[in-house]
Design a protein around this motif. Structure first.
Motif, short mmCIF file in Angstrom:
data_model
loop_
_atom_site.label_atom_id
_atom_site.label_comp_id
_atom_site.label_asym_id
_atom_site.label_seq_id
_atom_site.Cartn_x
_atom_site.Cartn_y
_atom_site.Cartn_z
N GLY A 1 30.36 20.75 45.87
CA GLY A 1 29.44 21.29 46.58
C GLY A 1 28.28 21.15 45.80
O GLY A 1 27.07 21.56 46.51
N LYS A 2 28.22 20.84 44.63
CA LYS A 2 26.91 20.84 43.84
C LYS A 2 26.27 19.23 43.90
O LYS A 2 25.17 19.13 43.73
CB LYS A 2 27.06 21.30 42.55
CG LYS A 2 27.52 22.67 42.41
CD LYS A 2 27.85 23.16 40.89
CE LYS A 2 28.48 24.48 40.87
NZ LYS A 2 28.64 24.73 39.19
N VAL A 3 27.18 18.27 43.71
CA VAL A 3 26.71 16.81 43.60
C VAL A 3 27.89 16.05 44.47
O VAL A 3 28.90 16.40 44.45
CB VAL A 3 26.62 16.58 42.32
CG1 VAL A 3 27.89 16.68 41.50
CG2 VAL A 3 26.05 15.15 42.02
N ARG A 4 27.33 14.81 44.67
CA ARG A 4 28.44 14.09 45.06
C ARG A 4 29.13 13.32 43.88
O ARG A 4 28.55 13.31 42.83
CB ARG A 4 27.80 12.70 45.91
CG ARG A 4 27.45 13.03 47.30
CD ARG A 4 26.40 12.09 47.65
NE ARG A 4 26.97 10.75 47.73
CZ ARG A 4 26.30 9.67 47.37
NH1 ARG A 4 24.90 9.82 47.20
NH2 ARG A 4 26.89 8.45 47.42
N MET A 5 30.55 13.33 44.18
CA MET A 5 31.13 12.72 42.80
C MET A 5 32.31 11.83 43.11
O MET A 5 32.97 11.75 44.11
CB MET A 5 31.58 13.69 41.77
CG MET A 5 32.57 14.65 42.48
SD MET A 5 33.19 16.10 41.49
CE MET A 5 33.46 17.45 42.89
N SER A 6 32.69 10.82 42.06
CA SER A 6 33.87 10.05 42.18
C SER A 6 34.25 10.03 40.60
O SER A 6 33.88 10.28 39.75
CB SER A 6 33.56 8.80 42.81
OG SER A 6 32.56 7.88 41.86
N PHE A 7 35.83 9.51 40.86
CA PHE A 7 36.34 9.51 39.28
C PHE A 7 36.92 8.05 39.07
O PHE A 7 37.57 7.49 40.04
CB PHE A 7 37.52 10.53 39.47
CG PHE A 7 36.90 11.84 39.43
CD1 PHE A 7 36.61 12.64 38.48
CD2 PHE A 7 36.62 12.60 40.71
CE1 PHE A 7 36.18 13.85 38.47
CE2 PHE A 7 36.16 13.78 40.60
CZ PHE A 7 35.96 14.61 39.63
N GLY A 8 36.79 7.38 38.13
CA GLY A 8 37.31 6.23 37.68
C GLY A 8 38.39 6.56 36.54
O GLY A 8 38.28 7.01 35.49
N TRP A 9 39.75 6.48 37.26
CA TRP A 9 40.92 6.93 36.27
C TRP A 9 41.59 5.65 35.81
O TRP A 9 41.80 4.60 36.40
CB TRP A 9 41.95 7.50 37.31
CG TRP A 9 43.28 8.31 36.78
CD1 TRP A 9 43.09 8.67 35.53
CD2 TRP A 9 44.34 8.60 37.49
NE1 TRP A 9 44.28 9.52 35.49
CE2 TRP A 9 45.03 9.38 36.42
CE3 TRP A 9 44.79 8.34 38.72
CZ2 TRP A 9 46.07 9.91 36.90
CZ3 TRP A 9 45.92 9.00 39.06
CH2 TRP A 9 46.84 9.92 38.15
N GLY A 10 41.38 5.64 34.30
CA GLY A 10 41.83 4.76 33.51
C GLY A 10 43.09 4.52 32.82
O GLY A 10 44.00 4.42 33.48
N THR A 11 43.28 4.77 31.57
CA THR A 11 44.23 4.62 30.57
C THR A 11 45.57 5.50 30.99
O THR A 11 46.80 5.15 30.93
CB THR A 11 44.09 4.56 29.10
OG1 THR A 11 42.93 3.72 28.93
CG2 THR A 11 45.06 4.29 28.41
N ASN A 12 45.22 6.64 31.48
CA ASN A 12 46.27 7.66 31.88
C ASN A 12 46.73 7.57 33.10
O ASN A 12 47.68 8.11 33.61
CB ASN A 12 45.58 9.16 31.72
CG ASN A 12 45.39 9.36 30.40
OD1 ASN A 12 46.22 9.33 29.52
ND2 ASN A 12 44.08 10.06 29.81
N LEU A 13 46.10 6.62 33.83
CA LEU A 13 46.74 5.97 35.29
C LEU A 13 47.68 5.11 35.06
O LEU A 13 48.99 4.90 35.14
CB LEU A 13 45.71 5.71 36.13
CG LEU A 13 46.20 4.82 37.37
CD1 LEU A 13 47.32 5.51 38.25
CD2 LEU A 13 45.10 4.31 38.32
N THR A 14 47.19 3.85 34.28
CA THR A 14 47.93 2.50 34.05
C THR A 14 48.56 2.64 32.61
O THR A 14 49.48 1.35 32.58
CB THR A 14 47.09 1.39 34.15
OG1 THR A 14 45.98 1.56 33.10
CG2 THR A 14 46.24 1.53 35.49
#
Length: 434
Positions: free
Chosen positions: A354-367
Motif C-alpha cells: 500500500g506504500k509503493v508498487r513492488m516486485s521481487f526477483g527470486w534468485g538462488t533460493n528459488l533455483t
C-alpha cells in the motif's frame, strides 16, 4: 513440454545429452538489453570479466575437475543463436514494445560467439577471466557462473544411486512447493525468477520456473532467463546491472567524471529504453551517495532496484528521497532482488504493501535450495556466493563498492580512492550467503 524425470536424467546423463549451456538465450535478459547499448555506444571498449568466489571456504578447484570445466567452457564457445531464436527476439513484445531491439543489432548478434577465456588455478580456486571487447566479454558472465555451479552440483550428486537421487529431488520439490504455498497468501504479489546465475542446474531451473508458473499463476510475472521465457511463453524480465557504472567509472578521465559516471549511464540508457525499463540500480558506489548527488530528473524514472542493503532499510531510504523530490512513492516501483527467500519476501511485502508498487526477483533460493535434502551431509549441494564481475576496462581497474562492503570488488587502492570520492555513508557489512 513433457516434464523431465530429473533424477533419472542426472543418473543417466551424458555429455551429448546434457551440455550445461544449450543456447546463447540461456542468459539473463538484462545482458541483451545492456549489450545493445554497449554495441551502440562502446564498441571500442575492452573489458575483462573475472570470476570471484566470495565463499572462500569452498575450494572450487578441488571440487570441479579442470578438464570438465574446460570442456563445458569450450562447448559454450561453439553455441550460436538459432534462426528460431533470432526470429523470436525480433518479433516478440518486450515491456510493451514490439521493436525493442534494433534490426542492425540483431543482424550483428546473429553471428555472435563467446570469445576465448583464460583459466589457471591458485590456492584451491580457479582464476577464470574473459579479456576482450566489451561487446563480447559481457556475455560470458551468466554462462560462466551457470557452468561453475552446475559442475559443483554434478560432482556432489555422483556419489548417489538412482533411488537416492529420486529422494533428493523429491525433497527439493516439496521444499519449493511449501514456499509457493506461503507466497500464494500474498494477494498482490509480483514475483519473477532471477535464478540463472547460481542455479543447481538448467533442468532444475526449468522445473522450478514451470512449477512456480503453475503454483502462483498471475502472481508469477516472468523470468530473467530468456530461453525459459521463450519456451514457457513468459515475460522476459530485466533492466541493467552494475557492469555499466563500473565500466563508465573505470574509463572516467577525472574524479569529477568518475562521480558523474552513474548518472551518465542513466542518460545513455534513456536513449534506448523507457517505461518499466527505467529502473535505477543505485548501489554500485553506495546508494546514499547516489541519492545525495542525483540530478532531479532521476526522480522521473519508473523505479529503483535496491540490491545490496537490507530491503526494508533500502526501500525506506529511496521512498524518502522520492518524497524530497515531490514524488509520491505509490506511483513508483521498488524491485527487490538481493538473496531473497520466502521469509524476507513476506516481511518486505507486508512492510511496503500500500506504500509503493513492488516486485521481487527470486534468485538462488528459488533455483538452488537443496539444503537438508540430501540423506547425508553434502556441502557440495549448498549454494555459494560466486560472481563474475568487470575487473578492468581499457586497462583501467574497475571497482564496485556496494552498500555491503563484503560485496566490494576491485584493487584495494582503487576501492580506497572510490570511498574517498563517494563516501562511506550507509555502507554496512553483513554476511553474503548467496
Amino acid at each position: 513440454m513433457p516434464t523431465v524425470n530429473i533424477a533419472e536424467r542426472v543418473y543417466n546423463h551424458t555429455w551429448k545429452l546434457d551440455p550445461i549451456i544449450r543456447s546463447l538465450l540461456d542468459t539473463d535478459f538484462y545482458k541483451l538489453l545492456m549489450l545493445q547499448m554497449i554495441w551502440g555506444l562502446h564498441r571500442d571498449v575492452q573489458a575483462t570479466f573475472t570470476l570471484i568466489n566470495r565463499t572462500t571456504r569452498v575450494r572450487i578447484a578441488d571440487e570441479i575437475d579442470e578438464h570438465e570445466l574446460r570442456a563445458q567452457l569450450d562447448h559454450a564457445r561453439t553455441v550460436r543463436f538459432s534462426k528460431k531464436e533470432m526470429i523470436w527476439l525480433a518479433g516478440n513484445s518486450f515491456y510493451g514494445s514490439t521493436q525493442i531491439f534494433d534490426p542492425k543489432f540483431l543482424e550483428w548478434l546473429a553471428d555472435f560467439r563467446l570469445p576465448e577465456y583464460e583459466l589457471t588455478k591458485h590456492d584451491g580456486q580457479y582464476v577464470l577471466s574473459f579479456p576482450g571487447p566489451w561487446t563480447h566479454t559481457s556475455m560470458w558472465e551468466i554462462p560462466a557462473l551457470a557452468i561453475i555451479n552446475e559442475l559443483r552440483s554434478r560432482t556432489a550428486l555422483r556419489e548417489y544411486g538412482r533411488f537416492t537421487l529420486d529422494v533428493v529431488y523429491a525433497r527439493a520439490k516439496a521444499k519449493l512447493w511449501d514456499k509457493v504455498e506461503r507466497l500464494r497468501l500474498l494477494p498482490d504479489l509480483r514475483l519473477s525468477d532471477f535464478g540463472t546465475r547460481r542455479r543447481h542446474s538448467f533442468l532444475w531451473q526449468r522445473w522450478c520456473v514451470e512449477a512456480v508458473k503453475e503454483g502462483l499463476g498471475e502472481k508469477f510475472i516472468g523470468t530473467s532467463n530468456v530461453l525459459l521465457a521463450m519456451d514457457n511463453d513468459l515475460e522476459a524480465i530485466g533492466t541493467n546491472a552494475h557492469e555499466l557504472p563500473m565500466v563508465y567509472a573505470a574509463l572516467a578521465p577525472s574524479d569529477e567524471a568518475l562521480k558523474d559516471a552513474p548518472y551518465r549511464v542513466l542518460r545513455d540508457w534513456e536513449r534506448y529504453y523507457g517505461g518499466n525499463l527505467l529502473v535505477v540500480l543505485p548501489d554500485a558506489f553506495g546508494t546514499a551517495s547516489f541519492l545525495r548527488d542525483a540530478p532531479d530528473w532521476v526522480a522521473n524514472w519508473t523505479g529503483f532496484r535496491p540490491d545490496s542493503a537490507p530491503p526494508i532499510e533500502a526501500g525506506e531510504r529511496i521512498m524518502a528521497w522520492w518524497r524530497s523530490k515531490g514524488r509520491n512513492p505509490r506511483d513508483k516501483l521498488l524491485v527487490f532482488s538481493d538473496g531473497l527467500d520466502v521469509s524476507e519476501i513476506e516481511e518486505t511485502y507486508r512492510h511496503f504493501d500500500g506504500k509503493v508498487r513492488m516486485s521481487f526477483g527470486w534468485g538462488t533460493n528459488l533455483t538452488n535450495d537443496f539444503v537438508g535434502c540430501a540423506p547425508t551431509l553434502n556441502d557440495g549441494l549448498d549454494p555459494i556466493s560466486v560472481v563474475c564481475k568487470v575487473s578492468e576496462a581499457n586497462g583501467h581497474p574497475a571497482v564496485k563498492l556496494s552498500d555491503n562492503p563484503v560485496k566490494a570488488t576491485g584493487e584495494q587502492h582503487e576501492i580506497e580512492r572510490y570511498m574517498r570520492l563517494f563516501g562511506t555513508e550507509g555502507r554496512v557489512a553483513h554476511a553474503v550467503l548467496v
